[in-house]
Design a protein around this motif. Sequence first.
Motif, PDB file in Angstrom:
ATOM      1  N   VAL A  10     -19.444 -45.553  32.161  1.00  0.00           N
ATOM      2  CA  VAL A  10     -20.785 -45.302  32.682  1.00  0.00           C
ATOM      3  C   VAL A  10     -21.440 -46.635  33.021  1.00  0.00           C
ATOM      4  O   VAL A  10     -20.978 -47.697  32.591  1.00  0.00           O
ATOM      5  CB  VAL A  10     -21.678 -44.531  31.678  1.00  0.00           C
ATOM      6  N   TYR A  11     -22.506 -46.568  33.791  1.00  0.00           N
ATOM      7  CA  TYR A  11     -23.319 -47.759  34.050  1.00  0.00           C
ATOM      8  C   TYR A  11     -24.770 -47.333  34.140  1.00  0.00           C
ATOM      9  O   TYR A  11     -25.090 -46.167  34.363  1.00  0.00           O
ATOM     10  CB  TYR A  11     -22.862 -48.496  35.315  1.00  0.00           C
ATOM     11  N   ARG A  12     -25.643 -48.295  33.944  1.00  0.00           N
ATOM     12  CA  ARG A  12     -27.085 -48.059  33.998  1.00  0.00           C
ATOM     13  C   ARG A  12     -27.638 -48.699  35.273  1.00  0.00           C
ATOM     14  O   ARG A  12     -27.182 -49.767  35.673  1.00  0.00           O
ATOM     15  CB  ARG A  12     -27.769 -48.689  32.788  1.00  0.00           C
ATOM     16  N   ARG A  13     -28.635 -48.023  35.856  1.00  0.00           N
ATOM     17  CA  ARG A  13     -29.270 -48.563  37.054  1.00  0.00           C
ATOM     18  C   ARG A  13     -30.728 -48.135  37.055  1.00  0.00           C
ATOM     19  O   ARG A  13     -31.057 -47.021  36.647  1.00  0.00           O
ATOM     20  CB  ARG A  13     -28.564 -48.039  38.304  1.00  0.00           C
ATOM     21  N   GLY A  14     -31.594 -49.005  37.531  1.00  0.00           N
ATOM     22  CA  GLY A  14     -33.008 -48.674  37.620  1.00  0.00           C
ATOM     23  C   GLY A  14     -33.237 -47.504  38.555  1.00  0.00           C
ATOM     24  O   GLY A  14     -32.531 -47.331  39.545  1.00  0.00           O
ATOM     25  N   ASP A  15     -34.226 -46.701  38.219  1.00  0.00           N
ATOM     26  CA  ASP A  15     -34.575 -45.545  39.038  1.00  0.00           C
ATOM     27  C   ASP A  15     -35.145 -46.025  40.371  1.00  0.00           C
ATOM     28  O   ASP A  15     -35.855 -47.035  40.436  1.00  0.00           O
ATOM     29  CB  ASP A  15     -35.602 -44.696  38.289  1.00  0.00           C
TER      30      ASP A  15
ATOM     31  N   HIS B  63     -25.328 -43.426  34.975  1.00  0.00           N
ATOM     32  CA  HIS B  63     -24.430 -42.845  35.972  1.00  0.00           C
ATOM     33  C   HIS B  63     -22.998 -42.930  35.488  1.00  0.00           C
ATOM     34  O   HIS B  63     -22.639 -43.830  34.720  1.00  0.00           O
ATOM     35  CB  HIS B  63     -24.538 -43.609  37.300  1.00  0.00           C
ATOM     36  N   LEU B  64     -22.176 -42.047  35.996  1.00  0.00           N
ATOM     37  CA  LEU B  64     -20.750 -42.070  35.724  1.00  0.00           C
ATOM     38  C   LEU B  64     -20.090 -43.056  36.678  1.00  0.00           C
ATOM     39  O   LEU B  64     -20.342 -43.031  37.890  1.00  0.00           O
ATOM     40  CB  LEU B  64     -20.181 -40.655  35.941  1.00  0.00           C
ATOM     41  N   SER B  65     -19.268 -43.939  36.145  1.00  0.00           N
ATOM     42  CA  SER B  65     -18.549 -44.902  36.985  1.00  0.00           C
ATOM     43  C   SER B  65     -17.321 -44.225  37.599  1.00  0.00           C
ATOM     44  O   SER B  65     -16.991 -43.081  37.263  1.00  0.00           O
ATOM     45  CB  SER B  65     -18.092 -46.087  36.130  1.00  0.00           C
ATOM     46  N   ALA B  66     -16.629 -44.940  38.482  1.00  0.00           N
ATOM     47  CA  ALA B  66     -15.400 -44.399  39.074  1.00  0.00           C
ATOM     48  C   ALA B  66     -14.368 -44.113  37.978  1.00  0.00           C
ATOM     49  O   ALA B  66     -13.675 -43.091  38.016  1.00  0.00           O
ATOM     50  CB  ALA B  66     -14.840 -45.376  40.099  1.00  0.00           C
ATOM     51  N   ARG B  67     -14.289 -44.992  37.003  1.00  0.00           N
ATOM     52  CA  ARG B  67     -13.364 -44.774  35.883  1.00  0.00           C
ATOM     53  C   ARG B  67     -13.774 -43.542  35.074  1.00  0.00           C
ATOM     54  O   ARG B  67     -12.931 -42.751  34.656  1.00  0.00           O
ATOM     55  CB  ARG B  67     -13.338 -46.011  34.991  1.00  0.00           C
ATOM     56  N   GLY B  68     -15.063 -43.367  34.864  1.00  0.00           N
ATOM     57  CA  GLY B  68     -15.577 -42.189  34.175  1.00  0.00           C
ATOM     58  C   GLY B  68     -15.296 -40.921  34.968  1.00  0.00           C
ATOM     59  O   GLY B  68     -14.975 -39.871  34.390  1.00  0.00           O
ATOM     60  N   ARG B  69     -15.403 -40.997  36.287  1.00  0.00           N
ATOM     61  CA  ARG B  69     -15.105 -39.854  37.160  1.00  0.00           C
ATOM     62  C   ARG B  69     -13.636 -39.463  37.035  1.00  0.00           C
ATOM     63  O   ARG B  69     -13.299 -38.281  36.963  1.00  0.00           O
ATOM     64  CB  ARG B  69     -15.455 -40.195  38.610  1.00  0.00           C
ATOM     65  N   ARG B  70     -12.759 -40.441  36.985  1.00  0.00           N
ATOM     66  CA  ARG B  70     -11.323 -40.140  36.833  1.00  0.00           C
ATOM     67  C   ARG B  70     -11.052 -39.471  35.483  1.00  0.00           C
ATOM     68  O   ARG B  70     -10.278 -38.519  35.398  1.00  0.00           O
ATOM     69  CB  ARG B  70     -10.482 -41.401  37.010  1.00  0.00           C
ATOM     70  N   LEU B  71     -11.709 -39.965  34.424  1.00  0.00           N
ATOM     71  CA  LEU B  71     -11.584 -39.335  33.116  1.00  0.00           C
ATOM     72  C   LEU B  71     -12.066 -37.884  33.192  1.00  0.00           C
ATOM     73  O   LEU B  71     -11.387 -36.962  32.729  1.00  0.00           O
ATOM     74  CB  LEU B  71     -12.389 -40.095  32.053  1.00  0.00           C
ATOM     75  N   HIS B  72     -13.228 -37.681  33.771  1.00  0.00           N
ATOM     76  CA  HIS B  72     -13.767 -36.328  33.914  1.00  0.00           C
ATOM     77  C   HIS B  72     -12.780 -35.417  34.632  1.00  0.00           C
ATOM     78  O   HIS B  72     -12.493 -34.307  34.187  1.00  0.00           O
ATOM     79  CB  HIS B  72     -15.098 -36.346  34.675  1.00  0.00           C
ATOM     80  N   ASP B  73     -12.268 -35.880  35.748  1.00  0.00           N
ATOM     81  CA  ASP B  73     -11.379 -35.038  36.549  1.00  0.00           C
ATOM     82  C   ASP B  73     -10.098 -34.690  35.799  1.00  0.00           C
ATOM     83  O   ASP B  73      -9.637 -33.551  35.850  1.00  0.00           O
ATOM     84  CB  ASP B  73     -11.063 -35.722  37.878  1.00  0.00           C
TER      85      ASP B  73
ATOM     86  N   ALA C  39     -21.286 -35.969  35.395  1.00  0.00           N
ATOM     87  CA  ALA C  39     -20.373 -35.651  36.498  1.00  0.00           C
ATOM     88  C   ALA C  39     -21.081 -34.995  37.677  1.00  0.00           C
ATOM     89  O   ALA C  39     -20.510 -34.909  38.763  1.00  0.00           O
ATOM     90  CB  ALA C  39     -19.242 -34.760  35.995  1.00  0.00           C
ATOM     91  N   ASP C  40     -22.337 -34.586  37.495  1.00  0.00           N
ATOM     92  CA  ASP C  40     -23.068 -33.991  38.616  1.00  0.00           C
ATOM     93  C   ASP C  40     -23.453 -35.038  39.664  1.00  0.00           C
ATOM     94  O   ASP C  40     -23.896 -34.703  40.751  1.00  0.00           O
ATOM     95  CB  ASP C  40     -24.285 -33.200  38.145  1.00  0.00           C
ATOM     96  N   GLY C  41     -23.293 -36.326  39.319  1.00  0.00           N
ATOM     97  CA  GLY C  41     -23.513 -37.396  40.282  1.00  0.00           C
ATOM     98  C   GLY C  41     -24.962 -37.787  40.517  1.00  0.00           C
ATOM     99  O   GLY C  41     -25.231 -38.662  41.337  1.00  0.00           O
ATOM    100  N   ARG C  42     -25.898 -37.180  39.807  1.00  0.00           N
ATOM    101  CA  ARG C  42     -27.315 -37.468  40.035  1.00  0.00           C
ATOM    102  C   ARG C  42     -27.827 -38.631  39.215  1.00  0.00           C
ATOM    103  O   ARG C  42     -28.853 -39.204  39.534  1.00  0.00           O
ATOM    104  CB  ARG C  42     -28.167 -36.238  39.724  1.00  0.00           C
ATOM    105  N   GLY C  43     -27.142 -38.976  38.142  1.00  0.00           N
ATOM    106  CA  GLY C  43     -27.681 -39.959  37.211  1.00  0.00           C
ATOM    107  C   GLY C  43     -28.787 -39.302  36.405  1.00  0.00           C
ATOM    108  O   GLY C  43     -29.497 -38.435  36.916  1.00  0.00           O
ATOM    109  N   HIS C  44     -28.892 -39.673  35.140  1.00  0.00           N
ATOM    110  CA  HIS C  44     -29.870 -39.025  34.272  1.00  0.00           C
ATOM    111  C   HIS C  44     -30.590 -40.050  33.413  1.00  0.00           C
ATOM    112  O   HIS C  44     -29.988 -41.034  32.983  1.00  0.00           O
ATOM    113  CB  HIS C  44     -29.183 -38.001  33.354  1.00  0.00           C
ATOM    114  N   PHE C  45     -31.885 -39.783  33.180  1.00  0.00           N
ATOM    115  CA  PHE C  45     -32.644 -40.574  32.225  1.00  0.00           C
ATOM    116  C   PHE C  45     -32.136 -40.234  30.837  1.00  0.00           C
ATOM    117  O   PHE C  45     -31.613 -39.141  30.591  1.00  0.00           O
ATOM    118  CB  PHE C  45     -34.141 -40.264  32.322  1.00  0.00           C
ATOM    119  N   MET C  46     -32.323 -41.145  29.898  1.00  0.00           N
ATOM    120  CA  MET C  46     -31.815 -40.951  28.547  1.00  0.00           C
ATOM    121  C   MET C  46     -32.407 -39.713  27.869  1.00  0.00           C
ATOM    122  O   MET C  46     -31.694 -38.999  27.172  1.00  0.00           O
ATOM    123  CB  MET C  46     -32.048 -42.195  27.694  1.00  0.00           C
TER     124      MET C  46
END
Length: 149
Positions: free
Chosen positions: A77-82, A92-102, A43-50
């Motif tokens: 969530v979704y995965r994206r190359g660094d 990363h957290l997807s929009a759906r994941g963000r709504r769940l978090h909120d 939820a911090d929005g930075r995306g994290h390595f595993m």
Amino acid sequence: MRGSTDLMYLLTRAERLMSRRLAVILDAERCSPDAWRVVRVLADGRGHFMTELSELSLLPPGSLTRLIDRLAEEGLVYRRGDDVDRRRIRVHLSARGRRLHDRVEEESRRVLADLPVAPELLERLEVLITALDGSVATVSILQRGKALT
């Protein structure tokens, strides 16, 4: 006289009681506590390595991989190359994941609002964690702007 054994008991008891309160909220969202910890970190929005996500979510790498696969299938969530090293993947957290978090964050704040959790208590717990495991850099809950949930 209270000693380290009492401290361990009290911390364990507090964790279990808080987990019960949170479980009611998570069950309504069909979200496991492990999944919630991952969502909270992302939820911090930075995306994290595993590897980082494994440490911050308190999950072993194999379990985390299976969980991330499931969360990706659910669209949370979704995965994206660094951007710097395209061989490395960030989660990363997807929009759906963000709504769940909120939703969960808002409800948990409401449910846990009556607990006497002062900033001093959080700071003391962070000091205790650092003293117990100085080899692991503690990510400050307060620095990340998160409430205790």
